[in-house]
Design a protein around this motif. Structure first.
Motif, short mmCIF file in Angstrom:
data_model
loop_
_atom_site.label_atom_id
_atom_site.label_comp_id
_atom_site.label_asym_id
_atom_site.label_seq_id
_atom_site.Cartn_x
_atom_site.Cartn_y
_atom_site.Cartn_z
N ALA A 104 0.83 -1.21 0.00
CA ALA A 104 0.00 0.00 0.00
C ALA A 104 0.86 1.26 0.00
O ALA A 104 0.56 2.24 -0.70
CB ALA A 104 -0.93 0.00 1.21
N ASP A 105 1.95 1.24 0.78
CA ASP A 105 2.82 2.42 0.83
C ASP A 105 3.58 2.60 -0.47
O ASP A 105 3.75 3.73 -0.95
CB ASP A 105 3.78 2.30 2.00
N GLU A 106 4.06 1.51 -1.05
CA GLU A 106 4.76 1.63 -2.33
C GLU A 106 3.82 2.14 -3.41
O GLU A 106 4.18 3.00 -4.22
CB GLU A 106 5.36 0.28 -2.73
N ASP A 107 2.60 1.61 -3.44
CA ASP A 107 1.62 2.07 -4.42
C ASP A 107 1.28 3.55 -4.20
O ASP A 107 1.15 4.32 -5.15
CB ASP A 107 0.34 1.24 -4.31
N GLY A 108 1.13 3.91 -2.93
CA GLY A 108 0.79 5.30 -2.62
C GLY A 108 1.89 6.26 -3.03
O GLY A 108 1.62 7.36 -3.55
N LEU A 109 3.13 5.86 -2.81
CA LEU A 109 4.26 6.71 -3.21
C LEU A 109 4.31 6.85 -4.73
O LEU A 109 4.48 7.94 -5.26
CB LEU A 109 5.57 6.11 -2.69
N TYR A 110 4.14 5.75 -5.43
CA TYR A 110 4.17 5.78 -6.90
C TYR A 110 3.06 6.69 -7.44
O TYR A 110 3.26 7.42 -8.41
CB TYR A 110 4.01 4.37 -7.44
N ALA A 111 1.92 6.66 -6.80
CA ALA A 111 0.77 7.45 -7.26
C ALA A 111 0.96 8.94 -7.08
O ALA A 111 0.23 9.74 -7.67
CB ALA A 111 -0.49 6.99 -6.54
N THR A 112 1.94 9.36 -6.27
CA THR A 112 2.15 10.80 -6.08
C THR A 112 2.70 11.47 -7.33
O THR A 112 2.65 12.69 -7.45
CB THR A 112 3.12 11.06 -4.91
N ASN A 113 3.22 10.67 -8.26
CA ASN A 113 3.72 11.22 -9.53
C ASN A 113 2.87 10.62 -10.65
O ASN A 113 3.11 9.50 -11.10
CB ASN A 113 5.19 10.87 -9.72
N ALA A 114 1.88 11.38 -11.08
CA ALA A 114 0.91 10.87 -12.05
C ALA A 114 1.55 10.53 -13.39
O ALA A 114 1.01 9.73 -14.16
CB ALA A 114 -0.21 11.89 -12.26
N SER A 115 2.70 11.13 -13.69
CA SER A 115 3.36 10.89 -14.97
C SER A 115 4.44 9.82 -14.90
O SER A 115 5.09 9.52 -15.90
CB SER A 115 3.97 12.19 -15.51
N ALA A 116 4.62 9.22 -13.74
CA ALA A 116 5.69 8.24 -13.56
C ALA A 116 5.43 6.99 -14.39
O ALA A 116 4.31 6.46 -14.41
CB ALA A 116 5.83 7.87 -12.10
N THR A 117 6.46 6.51 -15.06
CA THR A 117 6.38 5.24 -15.78
C THR A 117 7.44 4.26 -15.26
O THR A 117 7.65 3.20 -15.84
CB THR A 117 6.57 5.45 -17.29
N MET A 118 8.12 4.64 -14.17
CA MET A 118 9.04 3.74 -13.50
C MET A 118 9.27 4.22 -12.09
O MET A 118 8.94 5.37 -11.74
CB MET A 118 10.38 3.65 -14.24
N MET A 119 9.79 3.36 -11.24
CA MET A 119 10.25 3.76 -9.91
C MET A 119 11.59 3.08 -9.67
O MET A 119 11.80 1.93 -10.04
CB MET A 119 9.26 3.37 -8.82
#
Length: 280
Positions: A104-119
């Motif tokens: 949940a935390d990893e998903d939440g962090l990734y979602a903070t950048n709507a344009s992200a296509t990688m982490m």
């Protein structure tokens, strides 16, 4: 006797995070919040079975080359502004340790950048930082040469100490033996020629159906949708005694080591809080 004890300890896997379940919760919480990976005490004067503090910094939208010149301690404010999130762990230097936050935390962090296509992720101590590794890739990511996508299951970190001081943090290439080899679509290039197994984005998002799903989200298989970092130590402690875990780990076959990590993760009952804090 010390070497025998270290060898025996290397056969045990421990999941260390901010909080542990049941009666140990208060102790583990105090340890986690009482140690800062940016404090020099967490990387110096370490003896066998002593504590080492490791930080993991996740960058949603951060291509590997963007990490050049950045350290999560030295460039704290700059990375905070870029949306990097961190979590910290205290490990026993004589134990093979699996570090894991929450999906949940990893998903939440990734979602903070709507344009992200990688982490991407780096491991760090007060003065040391690893090379970056990709932990989530979408086909649309410009730096994704072969177009494969997914969420990386596991990475392996070797912490090398010299006289008890952390000298290097480097990733060990665990390979893709556990997911069919480098030709399998689940095998992702994660950086510097290393590869790692992944779970599909559709499987983890629950947007697939039937036989097209490679993840059973209703079971422990769902742990493949988040990152587990397995840590082992090598080199010498402050008394010049040798850490044996790193050399043992490197002698394991790619398949055997990957399978062991997955098993340890699936059997864990640790309650963790994961990537909850942004640098700042």
């Amino acid at each position: 006797m010390r070497a025998d004890a270290s060898i025996a300890a290397s056969r045990r896997f421990f999941v260390v995070a901010f909080a542990l379940a049941c009666a140990l919760a208060g102790v583990a919480r105090a340890r986690a919040y009482g140690y800062d990976p940016c404090a020099s005490s967490g990387e110096r004067g370490i003896e066998i079975a002593g504590a080492v503090t490791i930080g993991l910094a996740f960058w949603p939208g951060g291509a590997l080359e963007r990490w050049d010149g950045y350290h999560p301690c030295a460039q704290r404010a700059q990375l905070a502004a870029l949306g990097v999130g961190t979590t910290s762990f205290v490990i026993n230097s004589a134990e093979l340790t699996a570090l894991r936050g929450t999906r949940a935390d990893e998903d939440g962090l990734y979602a903070t950048n709507a344009s992200a296509t990688m982490m991407s992720v780096v491991a760090y101590t007060a003065t040391r930082v690893s090379a970056p590794r990709a932990v989530r890739l979408e086909a649309a990511e410009p730096t994704n040469a072969n177009g494969r996508s997914g969420r990386v299951n596991a990475l392996t970190l070797l912490v090398t100490l010299d006289g008890g001081d952390v000298k290097y943090l480097r990733w060990h290439d665990g390979g893709c033996g556990a997911c069919g080899g480098v030709g399998d679509a689940r095998c992702l290039s994660v950086g510097d020629g290393d590869v790692a197994c992944s779970a599909s984005l559709a499987g983890c998002d629950g947007t697939c159906s039937g036989s097209a799903c490679d993840v059973d989200l209703a079971t422990a298989d769902a742990l493949r949708c988040q990152l587990t970092v397995t840590v082992a130590t090598s080199g010498t402690d402050k008394n010049d005694e040798v850490f044996v875990l790193g050399s043992q780990l490197e002698r394991l076959s790619m398949y055997a080591s990957s399978g062991a990590y997955a098993s340890a993760s699936a059997q864990s009952t640790a309650a963790v809080t994961g990537v909850t804090g942004f640098l700042g």
